[in-house]
Design an enzyme around this catalytic site. Structure first.
Site, PDB file in Angstrom:
ATOM      1  N   GLY A 242       6.423   5.331   8.590  1.00 28.45           N
ATOM      2  CA  GLY A 242       5.486   6.247   8.595  1.00 28.45           C
ATOM      3  C   GLY A 242       5.450   7.097  10.174  1.00 28.45           C
TER       4      GLY A 242
ATOM      5  N   LYS B 201       0.763  -1.215   0.001  1.00 29.01           N
ATOM      6  CA  LYS B 201       0.024  -0.117   0.219  1.00 29.01           C
ATOM      7  C   LYS B 201       0.575   1.286   0.057  1.00 29.01           C
ATOM      8  CE  LYS B 201      -3.105   2.826   2.660  1.00 29.01           C
ATOM      9  NZ  LYS B 201      -2.272   4.001   2.267  1.00 29.01           N
TER      10      LYS B 201
ATOM     11  N   GLU C 196       9.447   1.733  10.707  1.00 27.32           N
ATOM     12  CA  GLU C 196      10.688   2.883  10.665  1.00 27.32           C
ATOM     13  C   GLU C 196       9.570   4.103  10.866  1.00 27.32           C
ATOM     14  OE1 GLU C 196      12.185   5.945   9.920  1.00 27.32           O
ATOM     15  OE2 GLU C 196      12.134   5.304   7.905  1.00 27.32           O
TER      16      GLU C 196
ATOM     17  N   GLU D 136       7.921  16.054  16.229  1.00 33.12           N
ATOM     18  CA  GLU D 136       8.344  16.116  14.431  1.00 33.12           C
ATOM     19  C   GLU D 136       7.529  17.058  13.834  1.00 33.12           C
ATOM     20  OE1 GLU D 136       9.933  12.729  11.435  1.00 33.12           O
ATOM     21  OE2 GLU D 136       7.801  12.555  12.436  1.00 33.12           O
TER      22      GLU D 136
ATOM     23  N   THR E 232       5.013   8.036  14.203  1.00 31.29           N
ATOM     24  CA  THR E 232       4.876   7.084  15.333  1.00 31.29           C
ATOM     25  C   THR E 232       3.656   6.768  15.750  1.00 31.29           C
ATOM     26  OG1 THR E 232       6.812   8.117  15.965  1.00 31.29           O
ATOM     27  CG2 THR E 232       5.751   7.188  17.684  1.00 31.29           C
ATOM     28  N   ALA E 233       2.577   7.621  15.879  1.00 25.99           N
ATOM     29  CA  ALA E 233       1.151   7.386  16.268  1.00 25.99           C
ATOM     30  C   ALA E 233       0.661   6.372  15.630  1.00 25.99           C
ATOM     31  CB  ALA E 233       0.598   8.516  16.086  1.00 25.99           C
ATOM     32  N   THR E 234       0.814   6.338  14.135  1.00 14.37           N
ATOM     33  CA  THR E 234       0.387   5.062  13.384  1.00 14.37           C
ATOM     34  C   THR E 234       1.137   3.794  13.666  1.00 14.37           C
ATOM     35  OG1 THR E 234      -0.145   6.843  11.603  1.00 14.37           O
ATOM     36  CG2 THR E 234      -0.218   4.461  11.129  1.00 14.37           C
TER      37      THR E 234
ATOM     38  N   CYS F 257      12.476  11.860   7.066  1.00  9.25           N
ATOM     39  CA  CYS F 257      12.594  11.233   8.400  1.00  9.25           C
ATOM     40  C   CYS F 257      14.115  11.711   8.698  1.00  9.25           C
ATOM     41  CB  CYS F 257      12.299  10.113   8.417  1.00  9.25           C
ATOM     42  SG  CYS F 257      13.215   8.636   7.591  1.00  9.25           S
TER      43      CYS F 257
END
Length: 491
Positions: free
Chosen positions: A237, A184, A259, A395, A239-241, A293
């Protein structure tokens, strides 16, 4: 009829999912608009896939798995290598698509993003020929040897900032190890992933080995992560995800490689080669509009050279051209979307509220011509903020950096390590002992000394703390996408 690769991007068009070797619409026939961030105009429509498309893709991958895993290493090598060649043969088209989709300068997409994407396939094509097992002799009692077997069907989920670059960084090792993939790309930047499907067709990749699904994370992404037949998830992607993915996948004992975000320090000592440090810091601050990133968003400068560095750094920033990504003279393009545009501007307002002084930038820009409705933000430098404010801890992922001073190594380390992130760090010094001391104590997955973004694809890549779990690259990636089986033979 023109092929997918040959199509023009002058007028809006519809892209499709790539399932079982064919381009197909989503089962629900629903689509959403993808906007060119440099112009604000619609670039294409994108399938709004859901769990029905996920199921179709997984069934296709399961059907293809016995065929692909039983291919010889030489056969897998040839197909992956041809994919790499196909990308480079269509370099101009891929680079244009990437620039239109992301807002990044075309020159950057052509010189970095697309060549690196081809290199990823090329590198892991050769890796499949060299991936060796281990053996351990028990001194005349028995011989142990290790077999590594592909997992089956795996999921690869990539972000919008380096779309094909990071998409291929995941897919190539998964395929090289003998897995089938349901991938995806980001719904914000789907175009080059769509184009990749045709390259795979022409390269002779068996139907169903790679399936590409477009759509939103909460629909297609969530269904993919939760599906019991997905054996491993490789995700890059936020951090929350990443936390959400782990909460769903961990109870199912899926393998995870995450990552995630970074708030990377760029540490400049007084004994640094200042010319080189400033030139590279311009790149590490504002390349790809700061949407990498690994960008050094916190610039830490030894007190004795703080004012000198600041003056020269701001002078260099003043020479950057923000503008149309298709202009060869452009250094900084548009940020990726309207939502992200407003998010970055809100972060700048927060920095002001926290007491930050805007040294340059801090505002959106209106670009004349066909980019007048684009999402452009001036390169922004902020000083005077406390170490633990939100601006220095969270971030931003845009063309925004902060300046902080330090007096000695210990203070530099305290500031550098004082966030929940630990992805990368950069150290500028001509003292080799100091370089080794700093590299040893910095809490980061990668430390660059007197350089930035210099990458060897054989080395492990990933972060510590909330910057991720696991490592990508080289044998680390090949091991992640395989299961180890130990065989014991008694003499």
């Amino acid at each position: 009829m023109k092929s997918i690769i040959e199509r023009t991007f002058d007028t809006p068009f519809a892209i499709q999912n790539f399932i079982d070797g064919k381009f197909v619409d989503s089962v629900n026939q629903m689509n959403f608009e993808n906007i060119n961030p440099a112009t604000g105009a619609m670039l294409c429509t994108v399938p709004d896939s859901d769990e029905k498309d996920v199921q179709k893709a997984i069934l296709a991958a399961q059907k293809a798995f016995p065929v692909w895993k039983n291919k010889s290493n030489e056969e897998r090598f040839r197909i992956l290598y041809v994919i790499a060649q196909g990308i480079m043969e269509n370099l101009d088209r891929f680079a244009l698509a990437e620039s239109l989709d992301t807002g990044k300068p075309l020159s950057l997409a052509k010189s970095v993003d697309i060549p690196r994407s081809a290199q990823n396939f090329e590198f892991f094509a050769t890796a499949t020929m060299q991936f060796a097992s281990e053996s351990h002799d028990m001194e005349g009692v028995a011989l142990n040897y290790t077999l590594r077997k592909p997992l089956g069907v795996v999921a690869c989920i990539s972000p919008w900032n380096l779309p094909l670059y990071l998409f291929s960084w995941k897919i190539a090792p998964a395929l090289a190890a003998g897995n089938c993939v349901v991938a995806k790309p980001s719904e914000v930047t789907p175009l080059t992933a769509y184009l990749l499907g045709e390259i795979c067709q022409k390269a002779g990749l068996p139907d169903g080995v790679l399936n590409i699904l477009h759509g939103f994370g909460h629909r297609v992404g969530a269904a993919l992560i939760a599906h019991p037949d997905i054996k491993a998830i490789s995700f890059t992607g936020g951090t929350a995800t990443g936390k959400q993915i782990a909460s769903v996948a961990a109870p199912q004992f899926k393998k995870l490689s995450l990552e995630l975000g970074g708030k990377n320090p760029n540490i400049i000592f007084a004994d640094a080669d200042l010319d080189q440090a400033i030139q590279t810091t311009i790149q590490s601050s504002f390349r790809n509009q700061g949407q990498i990133c690994l960008c050094g968003s916190r610039i830490l400068i030894e007190s004795s050279i703080y004012e000198q560095f600041k003056s020269r750094f701001l002078e260099k920033i003043g020479q950057l051209k923000v503008g149309n990504p298709l202009d060869s003279m452009t250094n900084v393009g548009a940020v990726v979307s309207k939502n992200h545009f407003h998010k970055v501007l809100d972060c700048i307002e927060l920095a002001k509220a926290e007491g930050g002084k805007i040294l340059t930038g801090g505002n959106s820009l209106k670009i004349e011509g066909n980019c007048e409705n684009g999402y452009f933000i001036a390169p922004t430098v902020i000083e005077g903020l406390p170490q633990h404010c939100r601006t220095n801890m969270e971030e931003i992922f845009g063309p925004v950096v902060t300046l902080q001073s330090f007096d000695n190594e210990e203070e530099a380390l305290t500031i550098a390590n004082g966030t929940n992130y630990g992805l990368s760090a950069t150290v500028w010094t001509q003292d080799i002992k100091k370089a080794h001391r700093m590299a040893n104590r910095l809490e980061a997955g990668i430390v660059w000394v007197n350089t930035w973004m210099l990458r060897d694809l054989r080395t492990p890549f990933g972060g510590v703390k909330q910057s991720g779990v696991g490592r990508e690259g080289g044998w680390e990636a090949m091991r992640f996408f395989t299961d180890a089986k130990n065989v014991v033979i008694k003499y």
